[in-house]
Design an enzyme around this catalytic site. Structure first.
Site, mmCIF file in Angstrom:
data_model
loop_
_atom_site.group_PDB
_atom_site.id
_atom_site.type_symbol
_atom_site.label_atom_id
_atom_site.label_comp_id
_atom_site.label_asym_id
_atom_site.label_seq_id
_atom_site.Cartn_x
_atom_site.Cartn_y
_atom_site.Cartn_z
ATOM 1 N N TYR A 48 4.345 7.360 -4.066
ATOM 2 C CA TYR A 48 3.479 6.403 -3.348
ATOM 3 C C TYR A 48 4.339 5.226 -2.874
ATOM 4 O O TYR A 48 4.077 4.079 -3.199
ATOM 5 C CB TYR A 48 2.346 5.886 -4.243
ATOM 6 C CG TYR A 48 1.545 6.938 -4.968
ATOM 7 C CD1 TYR A 48 0.378 7.461 -4.394
ATOM 8 C CD2 TYR A 48 1.937 7.397 -6.232
ATOM 9 C CE1 TYR A 48 -0.363 8.415 -5.072
ATOM 10 C CE2 TYR A 48 1.203 8.359 -6.908
ATOM 11 C CZ TYR A 48 0.054 8.862 -6.325
ATOM 12 O OH TYR A 48 -0.685 9.807 -7.004
ATOM 13 N N ASP B 2 3.315 4.204 -8.029
ATOM 14 C CA ASP B 2 2.599 2.978 -7.632
ATOM 15 C C ASP B 2 1.387 3.391 -6.793
ATOM 16 O O ASP B 2 1.331 3.147 -5.600
ATOM 17 C CB ASP B 2 3.552 2.073 -6.833
ATOM 18 C CG ASP B 2 2.906 0.751 -6.451
ATOM 19 O OD1 ASP B 2 1.780 0.471 -6.914
ATOM 20 O OD2 ASP B 2 3.531 -0.006 -5.683
ATOM 21 N N CYS C 96 -9.690 -20.817 4.720
ATOM 22 C CA CYS C 96 -9.557 -19.941 3.556
ATOM 23 C C CYS C 96 -8.451 -20.489 2.670
ATOM 24 O O CYS C 96 -7.381 -20.862 3.148
ATOM 25 C CB CYS C 96 -9.219 -18.525 4.000
ATOM 26 S SG CYS C 96 -8.942 -17.451 2.580
ATOM 27 N N CYS D 126 -12.919 -24.166 -2.808
ATOM 28 C CA CYS D 126 -13.561 -23.707 -1.571
ATOM 29 C C CYS D 126 -15.075 -23.785 -1.718
ATOM 30 O O CYS D 126 -15.637 -23.243 -2.665
ATOM 31 C CB CYS D 126 -13.138 -22.271 -1.276
ATOM 32 S SG CYS D 126 -13.978 -21.577 0.142
ATOM 33 N N CYS E 138 -13.196 -14.512 -3.584
ATOM 34 C CA CYS E 138 -12.656 -15.289 -4.718
ATOM 35 C C CYS E 138 -13.675 -15.412 -5.842
ATOM 36 O O CYS E 138 -14.163 -16.499 -6.136
ATOM 37 C CB CYS E 138 -12.236 -16.672 -4.245
ATOM 38 S SG CYS E 138 -10.831 -16.622 -3.141
ATOM 39 N N CYS F 265 -18.892 -16.038 -0.878
ATOM 40 C CA CYS F 265 -17.847 -15.158 -0.361
ATOM 41 C C CYS F 265 -17.386 -14.188 -1.444
ATOM 42 O O CYS F 265 -17.193 -14.573 -2.590
ATOM 43 C CB CYS F 265 -16.681 -16.017 0.109
ATOM 44 S SG CYS F 265 -15.276 -15.074 0.666
ATOM 45 N N GLU G 113 5.265 9.468 0.355
ATOM 46 C CA GLU G 113 4.172 8.624 0.824
ATOM 47 C C GLU G 113 3.363 9.408 1.865
ATOM 48 O O GLU G 113 3.919 10.153 2.653
ATOM 49 C CB GLU G 113 4.797 7.357 1.441
ATOM 50 C CG GLU G 113 3.969 6.594 2.445
ATOM 51 C CD GLU G 113 2.733 5.934 1.832
ATOM 52 O OE1 GLU G 113 2.816 5.347 0.752
ATOM 53 O OE2 GLU G 113 1.660 6.043 2.465
ATOM 54 N N CYS H 53 -2.618 -1.151 -9.724
ATOM 55 C CA CYS H 53 -3.502 -2.240 -9.289
ATOM 56 C C CYS H 53 -4.898 -2.054 -9.870
ATOM 57 O O CYS H 53 -5.842 -2.729 -9.460
ATOM 58 C CB CYS H 53 -3.539 -2.334 -7.769
ATOM 59 S SG CYS H 53 -3.955 -0.793 -6.964
ATOM 60 N N GLN I 104 2.672 -5.113 -0.023
ATOM 61 C CA GLN I 104 2.042 -5.936 -1.070
ATOM 62 C C GLN I 104 1.630 -7.287 -0.494
ATOM 63 O O GLN I 104 2.368 -7.876 0.283
ATOM 64 C CB GLN I 104 3.029 -6.148 -2.228
ATOM 65 C CG GLN I 104 3.387 -4.883 -2.976
ATOM 66 C CD GLN I 104 2.325 -4.473 -3.990
ATOM 67 O OE1 GLN I 104 1.348 -5.173 -4.206
ATOM 68 N NE2 GLN I 104 2.523 -3.320 -4.596
HETATM 69 N N1 SAH Z 1 5.018 1.179 -3.551
HETATM 70 C C1 SAH Z 1 4.553 0.632 -2.307
HETATM 71 C C2 SAH Z 1 3.141 1.095 -1.924
HETATM 72 C C3 SAH Z 1 2.092 1.041 -2.984
HETATM 73 S S1 SAH Z 1 0.426 1.165 -2.410
HETATM 74 C C4 SAH Z 1 4.640 -0.881 -2.319
HETATM 75 O O1 SAH Z 1 4.770 -1.504 -3.371
HETATM 76 O O2 SAH Z 1 4.573 -1.459 -1.244
HETATM 77 C C5 SAH Z 1 0.039 2.836 -2.551
HETATM 78 C C6 SAH Z 1 0.597 3.688 -1.458
HETATM 79 O O3 SAH Z 1 0.211 5.029 -1.730
HETATM 80 C C7 SAH Z 1 0.090 3.394 -0.063
HETATM 81 O O4 SAH Z 1 1.183 3.216 0.789
HETATM 82 C C8 SAH Z 1 -0.720 4.639 0.322
HETATM 83 O O5 SAH Z 1 -0.626 4.955 1.698
HETATM 84 C C9 SAH Z 1 -0.053 5.703 -0.519
HETATM 85 N N2 SAH Z 1 -0.842 6.890 -0.886
HETATM 86 C C10 SAH Z 1 -2.166 6.985 -1.121
HETATM 87 N N3 SAH Z 1 -2.495 8.221 -1.541
HETATM 88 C C11 SAH Z 1 -1.333 8.946 -1.582
HETATM 89 C C12 SAH Z 1 -1.008 10.289 -1.946
HETATM 90 N N4 SAH Z 1 -1.941 11.141 -2.360
HETATM 91 N N5 SAH Z 1 0.290 10.654 -1.877
HETATM 92 C C13 SAH Z 1 1.240 9.800 -1.478
HETATM 93 N N6 SAH Z 1 0.992 8.527 -1.112
HETATM 94 C C14 SAH Z 1 -0.277 8.092 -1.163
#
Ligand code: SAH
Length: 482
Positions: free
Chosen positions: A334, A408, A167, A77, A86, A83, A355, A435, A305
């Site tokens: 999460y 997560d 992109c 790119c 990337c 940008c 969540e 992440c 994701q």
């Molecule tokens: N496991 C899912 C989402 C992961 S991303 C997947 O793989 O798709 C992280 C997630 O945590 C998001 O959806 C976000 O809204 C949520 N989140 C952020 N802070 C939080 C908290 N304090 N308690 C519960 N969920 C939360």
């Protein structure tokens, strides 16, 4: 170290924004100074000028590339340098992967206190084709200095918008959407049709797009600084999106289906992209997509994701690490729209998900229903509030003592109150999907003090060409292991 000093350095690391890092001994105490230099790559030998000196580090500018790194690669790119999307594109893909694996290793050792993290880490999982992989784009809309309408990405560390025609990491339908939405905005002949961040005026802030890679369903959401899209704009906007999709489909065998066009209301003066309210202009309120053989409904406000190919690999690893036989109770902290929860539910007795975003929990419940999964229960709220409350409930069932917990969290990692409660719940295994390796390592350290030991970790390149990296780790209860 003083401003305008010139040094010859070798770049030996990469900063969070993809800039090169070299080291220089300080004049006074001989201690190693880290110097951050944009536009350099690991392995470069470069002459640099100090532009800003802090106590323990400095920023430098590349004056002359004395010997280019063997890991340099031509970015596909032309806008990769400016940008912010990337930042690693000018490095060979192999080197990007090596860098990410090393980054996780270094975090686990330096922050996590693990002595030889490499010994428990699996080889990095990269992509065969690390381009056009993103199913989601969030494109800021604004004007450049000359007043022209620009749609694209923020330049690194700034809020000036790099105008994009093409992109290389998003789905290619986005190029057509950008082109036609830009045309619509230009034709509207209204200075205030696009948002001005500085004085918080104007209407259109962002375009959010999502494509279900398995179903080819497309959602286009216009984020606006207003309660609704005025009538005179609604038809031309939807029309622009339809034209874009038509034009894209004319060039392709695999056609995308325009499933949802909506608006999101964000009237706040904030860096947050989305507001809380959405309204559908065309089609459905959501799109659907498959991960493996499970169908997921995804609303504009729900997390999903971004790299579907790697998501499957990441979830498979989480399932492998969870090591379920069918009789287990599992918590998925999460949980978003329940992607991991429902993948696990097929192999466990019962899964609980928690969540904070209510739209995501609505999706999660609906996703359980459409896939006929009956052993998943979802809670809406902050994990660090919902789970301790659940744990203290006198009538709480087997969920109080799960066999496996999956977390997560977003980049900031887990709240320590949650980690504390998880330790009290005393699961045999804790699967950590992360992440951000720095917060993963911090939490691994905290958990090790609570009786959990990191047994294995796997690194995935889910954000190819950027400096970000995804890791899945499994921790075991020391009581069970030893
Ligand atoms: N496991 C899912 C989402 C992961 S991303 C997947 O793989 O798709 C992280 C997630 O945590 C998001 O959806 C976000 O809204 C949520 N989140 C952020 N802070 C939080 C908290 N304090 N308690 C519960 N969920 C939360």
């Amino acid at each position: 170290m003083i401003k305008n000093d010139i040094y010859e350095i070798t770049i030996d690391d990469i900063g969070n924004d993809g800039e090169g890092i070299g080291h220089v001994p300080d004049r006074q105490n001989g201690k190693n100074f880290a110097v951050f230099v944009k536009d350099t790559v690991i392995g470069d030998r470069a002459r640099i000028r100090i532009v800003k000196a802090k106590k323990t580090y400095a920023y430098g500018r590349l004056e002359e590339l004395i010997e280019p790194s063997p890991y340099r690669a031509e970015a596909v790119c032309g806008k990769a340098r400016s940008c912010g999307g990337c930042s690693l594109m000018h490095m060979s893909y192999e080197k990007q992967l090596e860098y990410k694996w090393n980054k996780v290793k270094s975090c686990l050792e330096k922050i996590g206190g693990i002595s030889d993290a490499g010994a428990i880490m699996e080889p990095v999982c990269g992509m065969e084709a690390p381009y056009f992989y993103r199913n989601k784009m969030q494109l800021p809309v604004g004007r450049d200095r000359d007043g022209n309408i620009v749609i694209g990405f923020y330049a690194g560390r700034t809020h000036s918008i790099i105008n994009l025609e093409k992109c290389y990491i998003g789905h290619e339908v986005n190029d057509y959407i950008i082109k036609h939405v830009r045309k619509w905005l230009e034709n509207a002949d209204d200075w205030n049709i696009v948002y001005n961040e500085e004085n918080h005026t104007g209407l259109v802030r962002h375009i959010l797009t999502r494509v279900g890679f398995a179903t080819c369903e497309l959602m286009v959401c216009l984020v606006i600084n207003g309660d609704n899209l005025p009538d005179e704009y609604e038809k031309p906007f939807v029309g622009a999106v339809c034209t874009a999709v038509q034009e894209y489909n004319d060039t392709q065998e695999k056609q995308v289906k325009l499933t949802s066009v909506c608006i999101n209301v964000n009237k706040e003066k904030t860096n947050k992209i989305l507001g809380d309210k959405c309204a559908t202009l065309y089609g459905k309120d959501y799109i659907e997509d498959y991960i493996g053989d499970i169908l997921f409904r995804i609303s504009p406000l729900s997390f999903y994701q971004v790299n579907p190919v790697q998501t499957k690999a990441i979830y498979d690893k989480a399932i492998e690490y969870a090591s379920l036989k069918g009789s287990e109770t599992v918590w998925d902290m999460y949980c978003g729209i329940g992607t991991i929860s429902l993948s696990l539910a097929k192999k466990a007795k019962k899964v609980y998900g928690v969540e904070v975003v209510s739209a995501a929990i609505r999706d999660a419940k609906e996703n359980a229903r459409i896939n006929n999964i009956k052993n998943a229960e979802f809670f809406c709220g902050k994990a660090e509030e919902v789970v301790p409350k659940f744990y203290q409930r006198a009538d709480a069932d087997e969920g109080k003592h799960p066999d496996v917990v999956v977390v997560d969290p977003p980049r900031k990692g887990c709240d320590v109150v949650l980690l504390d409660t998880i330790a009290s719940m005393s699961p045999d295994r804790l699967v950590y999907v992360s992440c951000d390796p720095a917060t993963l390592a911090r939490d691994v350290k905290i958990l090790s003090e609570m009786g959990y030991k990191l047994m294995k970790a796997a690194v995935f390149d889910a954000f190819c060409q950027s400096g970000h990296v995804e890791t899945v780790g499994v921790l075991s209860n020391k009581k069970t292991v030893e």
